[in-house]
Design a protein around this motif. Structure first.
Motif: not given
Length: 400
Positions: A222-248
């Motif tokens: 909502p903050v980004a929308e109110s000031v006209g900023v576009r958010l862009a999430i980068h995918p996981d790299d590598p795109p699968y779980p590593i070290l027992g950590l989740p990748r979402v």
């Protein structure tokens, strides 16, 4: 035509802004890497960087990235303060006239590789993720609790055999490559601190990390929308779980769930063809077509998967040349150009679709002169990539 941009790591980047202009890019993708994670980006700091870029005849097109503090990802400690600081940084960027922010939500490690100078068939070198080397690291160097549960007895034997074939220099290089941080990474660790960082995720699994991401988005979107900023999430790299950590953020389903969690014109994607392309179940051309209206920023690079072998684990890949590898770059580019045309016909204000070449090979003078280069971010390798992508874009645009 899509906006041609170039990642620049600031005044200490061995590739200068003059080099970028000569490469033909018009926009800069940069961040204030000297500011600690979680701290506010002040207007003065932003304006200073923006002025430097504009004095070189370029535009600060995309911020990559405002780092997301680890305590936001685990929703622990001072996470509420860090969220408020993130909001303030977004507002300050908007005040300075910068409207696109790329970020990621990968726990502990940002993008990860095991080899920074893997020799390609043509003699250039590039980045590689070797799943067997990574297994050797977490099983026998890091000795991560619970790691053995992820590998069969045979796979553990392969990893042990590989480690036994390495000398101390090779072991140290592998360890440093994985945990010391690559260009643009948000953290750098020692082995001891790395183990400590992993323990913070003992109670944060896949569902918990997803929910922490979605709650974070409902705060900042909502903050980004109110000031006209576009958010862009980068995918996981590598795109699968590593070290027992989740990748979402690894699949189209992940991207759709994220967009639905905070519906807004401000909540969008960084479409990285290299990261998504590592997974054979990701249909990149179809994703570009179906997710196109929510793509705010594009990383165009290609990866090449390595089939599992007799003593090699599944999941290995290396950076390919931009028009080769496992990515149908022509199909993706055609989908992106069609999306831009659709935006124009719909009268959308966000016609600008910045893309950058990514993770070029080390070649020619960058390879032989001994000069300092950032892994994956050499001048000549990215110059080749941008030239190839520019030609592809022009050819497709004129053939429609």
């Amino acid at each position: 035509m899509l906006e041609q941009t170039w990642r620049w790591f600031g005044p200490n980047d061995p590739v200068s802004l003059n080099d970028v202009r000569q490469a033909g890019a018009t926009g800069i993708v940069s961040a204030l890497h000297h500011i600690p994670n979680g701290a506010v980006w002040s207007v003065d700091e932003i304006i200073s960087r923006k002025t430097t870029i504009e004095q070189a005849g370029l535009t600060w097109s995309v911020v990559e990235s405002i780092p997301v503090h680890e305590e936001i990802k685990t929703r622990s400690g001072n996470f509420a303060t860090y969220v408020e600081n993130y909001k303030e940084s977004i507002v300050n960027l908007a005040q300075a006239g910068i409207d696109t922010v790329c970020y990621n939500f990968m726990p502990v490690l940002d993008w990860t590789r095991t080899d920074l100078d893997y020799v390609m068939p043509d003699g250039s070198t590039g980045l590689r993720f070797d799943a067997t080397e990574f297994a050797a690291f977490e099983l026998y160097i890091l000795q991560r609790p619970g790691a053995r549960q992820l590998y069969s007895a045979e796979e553990q034997q392969w990893a042990r055999q590989l480690l036994n074939s390495m000398d101390d220099t090779q072991v140290n290089r592998l360890t440093r490559t994985i945990i010391a941080g690559l260009p643009g990474s948000e953290e750098s660790y020692t082995v001891e601190r790395f183990r400590e960082a992993l323990t913070a995720y003992q109670s944060v699994g896949d569902q918990e990390l997803r929910q922490n991401l979605y709650v974070f988005l409902r705060e900042i979107v909502p903050v980004a929308e109110s000031v006209g900023v576009r958010l862009a999430i980068h995918p996981d790299d590598p795109p699968y779980p590593i070290l027992g950590l989740p990748r979402v953020v690894s699949t189209e389903a992940d991207a759709r769930a994220l967009l639905a969690a905070a519906e807004s014109p401000a909540n969008g994607l960084c479409f990285c063809t290299g990261s998504y392309g590592v997974r054979p179940d990701n249909d990149l051309v179809g994703m570009a077509q179906r997710l196109g209206p929510k793509i705010h920023f594009v990383h165009l690079r290609s990866t090449e998967r390595t089939p599992a072998g007799e003593t090699a684990l599944d999941g290995s890949f290396q950076e390919a040349n931009h028009l080769e590898g496992d990515v149908d770059m022509a199909g993706v580019m055609q989908a992106l150009l069609a999306e831009q045309k659709r935006r124009q016909e719909e009268g959308r204000p966000d016609l600008r679709m910045p893309f950058r070449p990514d993770h070029g090979h080390r070649m020619l003078d960058d390879l032989t002169s001994g000069k300092r280069t950032n892994p994956g971010y050499t001048a000549i390798g990215r110059l080749r990539g941008l030239a190839e992508l520019r030609g592809l874009m022009l050819g497709l645009s004129q053939s429609r």
